[in-house]
Motif scaffolding. Sequence first.
Motif, PDB file in Angstrom:
ATOM      1  N   ARG A  40       0.844  -1.211   0.000  1.00 39.60           N
ATOM      2  CA  ARG A  40       0.000   0.000   0.000  1.00 39.60           C
ATOM      3  C   ARG A  40       0.875   1.255   0.000  1.00 39.60           C
ATOM      4  O   ARG A  40       0.588   2.216  -0.711  1.00 39.60           O
ATOM      5  CB  ARG A  40      -0.934  -0.011   1.227  1.00 39.60           C
ATOM      6  N   LEU A  41       1.936   1.240   0.784  1.00 40.10           N
ATOM      7  CA  LEU A  41       2.867   2.368   0.824  1.00 40.10           C
ATOM      8  C   LEU A  41       3.500   2.590  -0.546  1.00 40.10           C
ATOM      9  O   LEU A  41       3.626   3.723  -1.018  1.00 40.10           O
ATOM     10  CB  LEU A  41       3.947   2.130   1.882  1.00 40.10           C
ATOM     11  N   LYS A  42       3.875   1.503  -1.189  1.00 41.25           N
ATOM     12  CA  LYS A  42       4.463   1.583  -2.529  1.00 41.25           C
ATOM     13  C   LYS A  42       3.477   2.213  -3.509  1.00 41.25           C
ATOM     14  O   LYS A  42       3.842   3.067  -4.326  1.00 41.25           O
ATOM     15  CB  LYS A  42       4.849   0.174  -2.985  1.00 41.25           C
ATOM     16  N   GLN A  43       2.201   1.813  -3.425  1.00 36.64           N
ATOM     17  CA  GLN A  43       1.175   2.380  -4.302  1.00 36.64           C
ATOM     18  C   GLN A  43       0.979   3.872  -4.034  1.00 36.64           C
ATOM     19  O   GLN A  43       0.860   4.669  -4.970  1.00 36.64           O
ATOM     20  CB  GLN A  43      -0.153   1.644  -4.099  1.00 36.64           C
ATOM     21  N   LEU A  44       0.959   4.241  -2.775  1.00 35.56           N
ATOM     22  CA  LEU A  44       0.780   5.651  -2.419  1.00 35.56           C
ATOM     23  C   LEU A  44       1.952   6.507  -2.897  1.00 35.56           C
ATOM     24  O   LEU A  44       1.769   7.631  -3.364  1.00 35.56           O
ATOM     25  CB  LEU A  44       0.574   5.805  -0.908  1.00 35.56           C
ATOM     26  N   LYS A  45       3.153   5.964  -2.780  1.00 38.23           N
ATOM     27  CA  LYS A  45       4.325   6.697  -3.265  1.00 38.23           C
ATOM     28  C   LYS A  45       4.253   6.887  -4.777  1.00 38.23           C
ATOM     29  O   LYS A  45       4.597   7.948  -5.294  1.00 38.23           O
ATOM     30  CB  LYS A  45       5.611   5.972  -2.880  1.00 38.23           C
ATOM     31  N   ALA A  46       3.786   5.863  -5.493  1.00 33.14           N
ATOM     32  CA  ALA A  46       3.632   5.975  -6.946  1.00 33.14           C
ATOM     33  C   ALA A  46       2.579   7.026  -7.289  1.00 33.14           C
ATOM     34  O   ALA A  46       2.767   7.813  -8.228  1.00 33.14           O
ATOM     35  CB  ALA A  46       3.252   4.620  -7.538  1.00 33.14           C
ATOM     36  N   GLN A  47       1.496   7.062  -6.538  1.00 36.48           N
ATOM     37  CA  GLN A  47       0.454   8.075  -6.767  1.00 36.48           C
ATOM     38  C   GLN A  47       1.005   9.476  -6.521  1.00 36.48           C
ATOM     39  O   GLN A  47       0.730  10.411  -7.280  1.00 36.48           O
ATOM     40  CB  GLN A  47      -0.746   7.828  -5.849  1.00 36.48           C
ATOM     41  N   LYS A  48       1.793   9.604  -5.459  1.00 35.80           N
ATOM     42  CA  LYS A  48       2.382  10.908  -5.133  1.00 35.80           C
ATOM     43  C   LYS A  48       3.307  11.368  -6.262  1.00 35.80           C
ATOM     44  O   LYS A  48       3.274  12.530  -6.671  1.00 35.80           O
ATOM     45  CB  LYS A  48       3.161  10.818  -3.822  1.00 35.80           C
ATOM     46  N   GLN A  49       4.119  10.449  -6.783  1.00 36.86           N
ATOM     47  CA  GLN A  49       5.011  10.795  -7.890  1.00 36.86           C
ATOM     48  C   GLN A  49       4.230  11.228  -9.117  1.00 36.86           C
ATOM     49  O   GLN A  49       4.617  12.180  -9.810  1.00 36.86           O
ATOM     50  CB  GLN A  49       5.889   9.595  -8.253  1.00 36.86           C
ATOM     51  N   ALA A  50       3.121  10.546  -9.392  1.00 38.68           N
ATOM     52  CA  ALA A  50       2.304  10.888 -10.561  1.00 38.68           C
ATOM     53  C   ALA A  50       1.711  12.283 -10.403  1.00 38.68           C
ATOM     54  O   ALA A  50       1.699  13.076 -11.349  1.00 38.68           O
ATOM     55  CB  ALA A  50       1.203   9.847 -10.758  1.00 38.68           C
ATOM     56  N   VAL A  51       1.237  12.597  -9.207  1.00 38.34           N
ATOM     57  CA  VAL A  51       0.667  13.924  -8.947  1.00 38.34           C
ATOM     58  C   VAL A  51       1.743  14.993  -9.107  1.00 38.34           C
ATOM     59  O   VAL A  51       1.513  16.028  -9.745  1.00 38.34           O
ATOM     60  CB  VAL A  51       0.040  13.978  -7.528  1.00 38.34           C
ATOM     61  N   GLU A  52       2.915  14.743  -8.558  1.00 38.13           N
ATOM     62  CA  GLU A  52       4.003  15.715  -8.669  1.00 38.13           C
ATOM     63  C   GLU A  52       4.424  15.911 -10.124  1.00 38.13           C
ATOM     64  O   GLU A  52       4.708  17.036 -10.541  1.00 38.13           O
ATOM     65  CB  GLU A  52       5.193  15.263  -7.816  1.00 38.13           C
ATOM     66  N   ALA A  53       4.446  14.829 -10.891  1.00 33.95           N
ATOM     67  CA  ALA A  53       4.812  14.939 -12.314  1.00 33.95           C
ATOM     68  C   ALA A  53       3.781  15.759 -13.076  1.00 33.95           C
ATOM     69  O   ALA A  53       4.137  16.587 -13.926  1.00 33.95           O
ATOM     70  CB  ALA A  53       4.948  13.548 -12.927  1.00 33.95           C
ATOM     71  N   ARG A  54       2.497  15.553 -12.775  1.00 32.57           N
ATOM     72  CA  ARG A  54       1.448  16.341 -13.443  1.00 32.57           C
ATOM     73  C   ARG A  54       1.556  17.811 -13.078  1.00 32.57           C
ATOM     74  O   ARG A  54       1.417  18.689 -13.936  1.00 32.57           O
ATOM     75  CB  ARG A  54       0.064  15.808 -13.063  1.00 32.57           C
ATOM     76  N   GLU A  55       1.817  18.096 -11.810  1.00 31.11           N
ATOM     77  CA  GLU A  55       1.949  19.491 -11.377  1.00 31.11           C
ATOM     78  C   GLU A  55       3.150  20.155 -12.044  1.00 31.11           C
ATOM     79  O   GLU A  55       3.079  21.311 -12.462  1.00 31.11           O
ATOM     80  CB  GLU A  55       2.076  19.562  -9.858  1.00 31.11           C
ATOM     81  N   LYS A  56       4.243  19.419 -12.158  1.00 29.98           N
ATOM     82  CA  LYS A  56       5.442  19.966 -12.797  1.00 29.98           C
ATOM     83  C   LYS A  56       5.177  20.239 -14.277  1.00 29.98           C
ATOM     84  O   LYS A  56       5.570  21.286 -14.803  1.00 29.98           O
ATOM     85  CB  LYS A  56       6.603  18.980 -12.636  1.00 29.98           C
ATOM     86  N   ALA A  57       4.502  19.322 -14.942  1.00 28.38           N
ATOM     87  CA  ALA A  57       4.178  19.504 -16.355  1.00 28.38           C
ATOM     88  C   ALA A  57       3.236  20.687 -16.545  1.00 28.38           C
ATOM     89  O   ALA A  57       3.388  21.475 -17.487  1.00 28.38           O
ATOM     90  CB  ALA A  57       3.551  18.235 -16.921  1.00 28.38           C
ATOM     91  N   LYS A  58       2.278  20.818 -15.642  1.00 27.40           N
ATOM     92  CA  LYS A  58       1.330  21.935 -15.710  1.00 27.40           C
ATOM     93  C   LYS A  58       2.062  23.269 -15.534  1.00 27.40           C
ATOM     94  O   LYS A  58       1.793  24.237 -16.252  1.00 27.40           O
ATOM     95  CB  LYS A  58       0.255  21.757 -14.638  1.00 27.40           C
ATOM     96  N   GLN A  59       2.997  23.315 -14.587  1.00 29.50           N
ATOM     97  CA  GLN A  59       3.760  24.545 -14.356  1.00 29.50           C
ATOM     98  C   GLN A  59       4.638  24.872 -15.556  1.00 29.50           C
ATOM     99  O   GLN A  59       4.750  26.029 -15.966  1.00 29.50           O
ATOM    100  CB  GLN A  59       4.618  24.416 -13.090  1.00 29.50           C
ATOM    101  N   LYS A  60       5.241  23.849 -16.142  1.00 29.30           N
ATOM    102  CA  LYS A  60       6.083  24.053 -17.317  1.00 29.30           C
ATOM    103  C   LYS A  60       5.264  24.607 -18.477  1.00 29.30           C
ATOM    104  O   LYS A  60       5.696  25.522 -19.184  1.00 29.30           O
ATOM    105  CB  LYS A  60       6.750  22.731 -17.715  1.00 29.30           C
ATOM    106  N   GLU A  61       4.079  24.068 -18.668  1.00 28.28           N
ATOM    107  CA  GLU A  61       3.178  24.548 -19.727  1.00 28.28           C
ATOM    108  C   GLU A  61       2.776  25.999 -19.478  1.00 28.28           C
ATOM    109  O   GLU A  61       2.752  26.823 -20.393  1.00 28.28           O
ATOM    110  CB  GLU A  61       1.945  23.647 -19.815  1.00 28.28           C
ATOM    111  N   GLN A  62       2.470  26.332 -18.218  1.00 31.57           N
ATOM    112  CA  GLN A  62       2.088  27.708 -17.888  1.00 31.57           C
ATOM    113  C   GLN A  62       3.258  28.658 -18.114  1.00 31.57           C
ATOM    114  O   GLN A  62       3.078  29.768 -18.623  1.00 31.57           O
ATOM    115  CB  GLN A  62       1.592  27.807 -16.444  1.00 31.57           C
ATOM    116  N   ASP A  63       4.467  28.226 -17.751  1.00 29.55           N
ATOM    117  CA  ASP A  63       5.656  29.054 -17.980  1.00 29.55           C
ATOM    118  C   ASP A  63       5.843  29.324 -19.474  1.00 29.55           C
ATOM    119  O   ASP A  63       6.196  30.434 -19.877  1.00 29.55           O
ATOM    120  CB  ASP A  63       6.913  28.374 -17.421  1.00 29.55           C
ATOM    121  N   ARG A  64       5.615  28.295 -20.297  1.00 28.74           N
ATOM    122  CA  ARG A  64       5.736  28.454 -21.748  1.00 28.74           C
ATOM    123  C   ARG A  64       4.697  29.444 -22.273  1.00 28.74           C
ATOM    124  O   ARG A  64       5.005  30.326 -23.077  1.00 28.74           O
ATOM    125  CB  ARG A  64       5.571  27.100 -22.442  1.00 28.74           C
TER     126      ARG A  64
END
Length: 86
Positions: A16-40
């Motif tokens: 369960r911890l492994k799954q939660l960590k994967a979910q957290k990474q996915a959320v962080e990746a989406r936020e980073k991509a969203k910020q990069k798009e906004q910066d562009r």
Amino acid sequence: MKNELLDQKIAKQEERLKQLKAQKQAVEAREKAKQKEQDRKDDTRRKILLGSLALKQMENEENKTKILADLNEYLTEDRDRKLFGL
């Protein structure tokens, strides 16, 4: 028997911890991509506004000569220079 049950619970929680960590990474990746798009988008908007200002200033012949002289020094590619008749 009790140790086996505890080991199973630990393994389940670790999974369960492994799954939660994967979910957290996915959320962080989406936020980073969203910020990069906004910066562009922000960068593109700045360029459009600066270009608009330069075109407005070029309505004055004295400013136009100065801006074109600056562009003549700045631009290096032939296709870019052709846009301004340089």
